[in-house]
Design a protein around this motif. Structure first.
Motif, short mmCIF file in Angstrom:
data_model
loop_
_atom_site.label_atom_id
_atom_site.label_comp_id
_atom_site.label_asym_id
_atom_site.label_seq_id
_atom_site.Cartn_x
_atom_site.Cartn_y
_atom_site.Cartn_z
N TYR A 42 -30.74 -29.05 14.92
CA TYR A 42 -30.82 -30.24 14.08
C TYR A 42 -29.99 -30.20 12.80
O TYR A 42 -29.66 -31.24 12.25
CB TYR A 42 -32.28 -30.51 13.71
CG TYR A 42 -33.14 -30.82 14.91
CD1 TYR A 42 -32.94 -31.97 15.65
CD2 TYR A 42 -34.14 -29.95 15.31
CE1 TYR A 42 -33.72 -32.26 16.76
CE2 TYR A 42 -34.94 -30.23 16.42
CZ TYR A 42 -34.71 -31.39 17.13
OH TYR A 42 -35.48 -31.67 18.23
N SER A 43 -29.68 -29.04 12.30
CA SER A 43 -29.01 -28.93 11.00
C SER A 43 -27.50 -29.14 11.11
O SER A 43 -26.84 -28.57 11.97
CB SER A 43 -29.26 -27.55 10.39
OG SER A 43 -28.53 -27.42 9.19
N ALA A 44 -26.98 -29.96 10.19
CA ALA A 44 -25.54 -30.18 10.11
C ALA A 44 -24.93 -29.37 8.96
O ALA A 44 -23.74 -29.49 8.68
CB ALA A 44 -25.26 -31.67 9.90
N MET A 45 -25.72 -28.55 8.31
CA MET A 45 -25.24 -27.76 7.17
C MET A 45 -24.34 -26.63 7.64
O MET A 45 -24.55 -26.06 8.71
CB MET A 45 -26.41 -27.21 6.37
CG MET A 45 -27.22 -28.28 5.69
SD MET A 45 -28.44 -27.65 4.53
CE MET A 45 -29.63 -26.93 5.63
N ASP A 46 -23.37 -26.31 6.81
CA ASP A 46 -22.45 -25.22 7.11
C ASP A 46 -22.99 -23.86 6.66
O ASP A 46 -22.41 -22.83 6.98
CB ASP A 46 -21.10 -25.47 6.43
CG ASP A 46 -20.38 -26.66 7.02
OD1 ASP A 46 -20.59 -26.95 8.21
OD2 ASP A 46 -19.61 -27.31 6.29
N ILE A 47 -24.08 -23.86 5.94
CA ILE A 47 -24.67 -22.63 5.42
C ILE A 47 -25.54 -21.99 6.51
O ILE A 47 -26.42 -22.65 7.06
CB ILE A 47 -25.53 -22.90 4.18
CG1 ILE A 47 -24.70 -23.59 3.10
CG2 ILE A 47 -26.17 -21.63 3.65
CD1 ILE A 47 -25.52 -24.15 1.96
N PRO A 48 -25.30 -20.73 6.85
CA PRO A 48 -26.13 -20.06 7.86
C PRO A 48 -27.59 -19.98 7.42
O PRO A 48 -27.89 -19.81 6.23
CB PRO A 48 -25.52 -18.66 7.97
CG PRO A 48 -24.16 -18.78 7.39
CD PRO A 48 -24.23 -19.87 6.37
N LEU A 49 -28.49 -20.09 8.35
CA LEU A 49 -29.93 -20.05 8.07
C LEU A 49 -30.32 -18.79 7.31
O LEU A 49 -31.18 -18.84 6.42
CB LEU A 49 -30.72 -20.16 9.38
CG LEU A 49 -32.23 -20.12 9.26
CD1 LEU A 49 -32.75 -21.25 8.39
CD2 LEU A 49 -32.86 -20.16 10.64
N THR A 50 -29.69 -17.69 7.61
CA THR A 50 -29.99 -16.41 6.95
C THR A 50 -29.94 -16.54 5.44
O THR A 50 -30.76 -15.95 4.74
CB THR A 50 -28.97 -15.33 7.40
OG1 THR A 50 -29.00 -15.25 8.81
CG2 THR A 50 -29.28 -13.99 6.79
N PHE A 51 -29.02 -17.34 4.92
CA PHE A 51 -28.87 -17.50 3.48
C PHE A 51 -29.86 -18.50 2.89
O PHE A 51 -29.99 -18.59 1.68
CB PHE A 51 -27.44 -17.92 3.13
CG PHE A 51 -26.42 -16.90 3.51
CD1 PHE A 51 -26.44 -15.62 2.97
CD2 PHE A 51 -25.43 -17.20 4.41
CE1 PHE A 51 -25.50 -14.67 3.32
CE2 PHE A 51 -24.47 -16.26 4.78
CZ PHE A 51 -24.52 -14.99 4.24
N LEU A 52 -30.56 -19.23 3.73
CA LEU A 52 -31.49 -20.27 3.27
C LEU A 52 -32.95 -19.84 3.31
O LEU A 52 -33.79 -20.44 2.63
CB LEU A 52 -31.33 -21.54 4.12
CG LEU A 52 -29.97 -22.20 4.11
CD1 LEU A 52 -29.93 -23.31 5.14
CD2 LEU A 52 -29.65 -22.73 2.73
N VAL A 53 -33.27 -18.85 4.10
CA VAL A 53 -34.67 -18.49 4.37
C VAL A 53 -35.45 -18.20 3.09
O VAL A 53 -36.56 -18.70 2.91
CB VAL A 53 -34.78 -17.32 5.37
CG1 VAL A 53 -36.20 -16.79 5.45
CG2 VAL A 53 -34.32 -17.77 6.74
#
Length: 99
Positions: free
Chosen positions: A30-41
């Motif tokens: 679902y995410s269109a963000m370019d930032i990997p999930l690892t950096f958002l957790v």
């Protein structure tokens, strides 16, 4: 004390579970963000803790399909330390697209 210091090492995702793998897959779906999930957790966990919520919202501006998506978690206190909260992914719900 900063918010970061308040929750430092007290919020954990169950990284090595099938639930986390499902979370990664759902988020990427679902995410269109370019930032990997690892950096958002860490930010996601801290935001849920500060707002006393068991979910976070991926807003429609950051989703591939223009809909809002809510990612729900089960929160458990750690067996090792009652100060540590473990977040276990449950499921995602999507809002209806408004025309």
């Amino acid at each position: 004390m900063s918010r970061k210091e308040l929750y430092e090492n007290k919020l954990q995702m169950d990284y090595f579970s099938d639930n986390y793998i499902r979370f990664e897959e759902d988020f990427q779906k679902y995410s269109a963000m370019d930032i990997p999930l690892t950096f958002l957790v860490d930010d996601i966990l801290r935001t849920m803790a500060m707002n006393q919520k068991n979910y976070f919202k991926l807003n429609k501006e950051n989703s591939k399909d223009g809909r809002e998506h809510y990612f729900y978690f089960k929160i458990k206190m750690s067996d090792e330390s009652k100060m540590v909260r473990k977040y276990q992914y449950l499921q995602v719900f999507s809002s209806l697209q408004c025309i």
